[in-house]
Design an enzyme around this catalytic site. Sequence first.
Site, PDB file in Angstrom:
ATOM      1  N   ASP B  34       0.954  -1.207   0.102  1.00 12.60           N
ATOM      2  CA  ASP B  34       0.129  -0.012  -0.019  1.00 12.60           C
ATOM      3  C   ASP B  34       0.986   1.264  -0.019  1.00 12.60           C
ATOM      4  O   ASP B  34       1.406   1.532   1.149  1.00 12.60           O
ATOM      5  CB  ASP B  34      -0.950   0.126   1.127  1.00 12.60           C
ATOM      6  CG  ASP B  34      -1.738   1.167   1.486  1.00 12.60           C
ATOM      7  OD1 ASP B  34      -1.511   2.011   0.602  1.00 12.60           O
ATOM      8  OD2 ASP B  34      -2.274   1.275   2.481  1.00 12.60           O
ATOM      9  N   LYS B  96       3.058  11.245  -3.405  1.00  8.11           N
ATOM     10  CA  LYS B  96       2.078  10.559  -4.210  1.00  8.11           C
ATOM     11  C   LYS B  96       1.271  11.803  -4.927  1.00  8.11           C
ATOM     12  O   LYS B  96       0.756  11.536  -6.107  1.00  8.11           O
ATOM     13  CB  LYS B  96       1.268   9.932  -3.322  1.00  8.11           C
ATOM     14  CG  LYS B  96       0.303   8.987  -3.936  1.00  8.11           C
ATOM     15  CD  LYS B  96      -0.485   8.154  -2.826  1.00  8.11           C
ATOM     16  CE  LYS B  96      -1.445   7.095  -3.525  1.00  8.11           C
ATOM     17  NZ  LYS B  96      -2.020   6.071  -2.377  1.00  8.11           N
ATOM     18  N   GLU B 191      -7.407   0.850  -4.635  1.00 12.22           N
ATOM     19  CA  GLU B 191      -7.388   0.575  -3.163  1.00 12.22           C
ATOM     20  C   GLU B 191      -8.664   0.270  -2.453  1.00 12.22           C
ATOM     21  O   GLU B 191      -8.721  -0.693  -1.699  1.00 12.22           O
ATOM     22  CB  GLU B 191      -6.782   2.088  -2.436  1.00 12.22           C
ATOM     23  CG  GLU B 191      -5.450   2.326  -2.705  1.00 12.22           C
ATOM     24  CD  GLU B 191      -4.941   3.754  -2.450  1.00 12.22           C
ATOM     25  OE1 GLU B 191      -5.904   4.572  -2.410  1.00 12.22           O
ATOM     26  OE2 GLU B 191      -3.668   3.866  -2.944  1.00 12.22           O
ATOM     27  N   ASP B 213     -13.057   5.391   1.023  1.00 12.88           N
ATOM     28  CA  ASP B 213     -11.637   5.434   1.306  1.00 12.88           C
ATOM     29  C   ASP B 213     -11.015   6.658   1.369  1.00 12.88           C
ATOM     30  O   ASP B 213     -10.845   7.274   0.278  1.00 12.88           O
ATOM     31  CB  ASP B 213     -10.767   4.551   0.272  1.00 12.88           C
ATOM     32  CG  ASP B 213      -9.469   4.233   0.473  1.00 12.88           C
ATOM     33  OD1 ASP B 213      -8.846   5.114   1.213  1.00 12.88           O
ATOM     34  OD2 ASP B 213      -8.593   3.652  -0.394  1.00 12.88           O
TER      35      ASP B 213
END
Lengths: 130, 657, 190
Positions: B34, B96, B191, B213
């Site tokens: 992850d 990210k 995800e 999420d």
Amino acid sequence: MAYSDKVVDHYENPRNVGSFDKKDTDVGTGIVGAPACGDVMKLQIKVEDGVIKDAKFKTYGCGSAIASSSLVTEWVKGMRVEDAAEIKNSQIAKELSLPPVKIHCSVLAEDAIKAAIADYQAKLAGKSEG
Amino acid sequence: MSDLRSANTLFQISEPDAGNELDRREAGRAIGIDLGTTHSLVAVAPSGAEPRALADAQGEALLPSVVSYADSTPLVGSEARAQLVESPQSVLVSVKRFMGRGSEDIDFDHPYALAPGEGQARFEVGGREVSPIEASAEILVALKRRAEAELGHEVRGAVITVPAYFDDAQRQATKDAGRIAGLEVYRLLAEPTAAAVAYGLDRGGQGLFAVYDLGGGTFDISILRLRDGVFQVLATGGDSALGGDDFDRAVASALLEDAGVSAPSPSQRQALALEARRVKEALSEAERCAVSVPALGIETELSRERFEALIAPWLKKTIRACRSTLKDAELRATELDGVVLVGGSTRVPAVRAAVEDFFGRAPLTDLDPDRVVAYGAAITADLLSGSKREGMTLLDVVPLSLGLETMGGIVEKIIPRNATIPIAARQVFTNYSEKQTGMSIHVVQGERELADANRSLARFELKGMPSLPPGMARVEVTFQLDADALLTVTATELMTGVQQRVEVKPTYGLGDEEVDRLVMESLDHAGEDFAARALAEERVELGRVVLAVRTAYDEMGSIEGLLPESERAPLVAALEGAEAAMQDASIDDAKAIKRARESLEKSSEAFARRRMERALRAGMEGQSLAEIEAALAEEDKLERRRGGHGAETIESEGPQS
Amino acid sequence: MTSSEASPPAPLERFDPSRNHFERLGLAPAVALDREALESAYLERSRRVHPDRFVTADAATQRLAMEHAAAVNEAYQVLRSPLRRAEYLVKLGGIDLDSSDAGTGAPKPTQAFLIEMIERREGLEAATEAGLEALEDLADELADEREAIVDAAVKALESGEVAKAAEALVHARYLARLADEIENAKESAA
């Protein structure tokens, strides 16, 4: 992709948007549609002594359809009716550098001017007969 | 007209796969990662086992996604974070958010200097340029090493999770990071889908689920159906630039405003950001929290009520996305069987309350929201490594529509969002004049009507169109999205078969050459440790090959017809050279070892082939099975080394006429 | 956690590009498709051909799996939507609504219909001036109308009148365009 300024201008500032009264005897109206995508185009010409004095359009569709009709209305102003009937979609497509997926927009514009001329000529014939 | 379709495929351009040396799947040895905005973690679920997260030496599973370039060797994790306040410009956090983004797209606040230039944005840190892809690779390397230390074997295959809402450029950037880190990325897994896998397998679940999420920097909402072992994503939505970091920033700017400070220094800003995060976390438990930022003279208190008011606009945005995603899935909230919360930011009570209020039911939270994504990745990695695991099938979707730019910058959609992948779309292009020899095609991704408002994925030229009357040329271009939602373009000439040329130039990302260079550089510069590892690996490889060839030569080198005299001398020379290289402990260059191995492989290739043929014949006569196996294994190894080039160009000579 | 011997995947058949979407999913062509049958057929085939089942196979098999899976996904997406399914059945009946060919392409609507379309656009301009509520009324009205048109097309198909169905579906496309424009107007008004 590089387009000429003139072409881009037809997209950003379409000319001759609007309507004439379709009942006027010197006005020819063409309404056409593209069944595949649902675009509709109304193109009108105002004729005096066999010469197109003014042209207007309303197009509900994609940018290429709008530009095609804008271009045609510019072109036909001052043309003789029979010359305007000779406009080909390939000329429109070439002038606007239309990509192949948008060629049908130029076909729509060609159909619209032809329909407008046909409408005008039908009115003329009706007048001379009656 | 179907006969026209049999025309040759002229060129095929594909996104390159992982390096060919990695193209080997070892069942049960792959890891799930992850790769988060604020934290990353690695988990494994070998050969059907329960997933478990792997911790570092201090017992900590969460690795802060922070990379420091303050020293000559990059540091990752909490060591890097410790340097944040001192050198905020050299320590990269939340990289990210920059993945697959050009500097012109970066419209959020950040303390970094970005290098000038087009394409993928790069940071100027510690006197050099670093792309977020390289920084992400550092994080991946740290996790890979952690896994290797824990498992006691080398790790090559991995499933890396990405936000469901990541576009092609962001996905490609993530895959490149994996490649630079020496991983073969079996799958880029959404995800929320990963979370559903972890939950679904846990419960033997059937039904309709929503996965909400909210991570540090990204927000996803996915609606899935679980049925008969299939995880089918019905619709997905979100925002790849919205997350818990926004809550921190909202708190920080409120504190700044209260204190009347307008232009804090980078290090004051960093101290404030760290305190804002602490306050946010504390307010998940407490009703009030003391706030202290000595560097800015801030000593105050914040209530949960005020905090919730500060973050309300972001929560509203997430709920709006939930509403439109449900609409895309053609479902009402009441039809769902459950709502799953994922991501550290869902610990904030106001987030839970908003989700419960919208979906009309209490969300499921029994798996740790920080780990559930990595668990799902680990399970999927195990499955895709070829392990013996109860079959499940993942049907994911492309989150954003794929389109082509047409005249006037208008987009024509060719693959709609939420289409199940893999999926292909074909578009036939024709000419509008005889003189036209080509056309440029611009592929974009997004929902907006104007090309400029979407993500530019690639531009390419379709060249060499045959000179035919207008409308007669027919070039069929196929746009294929694979199971990672990555794009491949193929052009087929339907009429004449005249040779075409298609070059796909990704608008963002690094380009193959640069990735290759970075893969090499990472071996060279990522510290002694890494170079030593590479060297050790190469030595092991060389040892295997030398042993195989030496044994074969000694046992079969004199058998009639297996080794012609013309090949014998070069083979012996290469074998002796390789053995010398193995003995010589002073060689510290992995590439030199690799060259010795490659040279040996090359000169023993024909020998191996003949041995295999002979062994096959022998096998048919019911003789030594071991011999066949040995020969096949040898051949297989050679085959793997030779093959596996990702980018292939298929040229056709046109029709025979 | 269940762990068992993974059975090797059944080999893939050759990819046949000439199959239609119904054949692809092993279903009989039908206007009123049983939703449950469609879903099970789709899931069953997806499980069988998904590229993930062939991760350890050679490259040619992987490409074949991708081809199968993409075709199965496309078939599912067309067939699950009543509108797209009706358009597809019309196509199988010999009329391609995406083509402007005079013989086999979309039938041209009447002049009266086109005039109505222009007039309704002018109505949309007026509603845009009037504000969000007027636009929402327009949208609701149109939604009902579109549903009725699709129903009419389905009825025509059931009685084998392909040309009549095509006509209704062309109207539906014009109305879909109008609906998009109303949505855009709503977005700018909001």
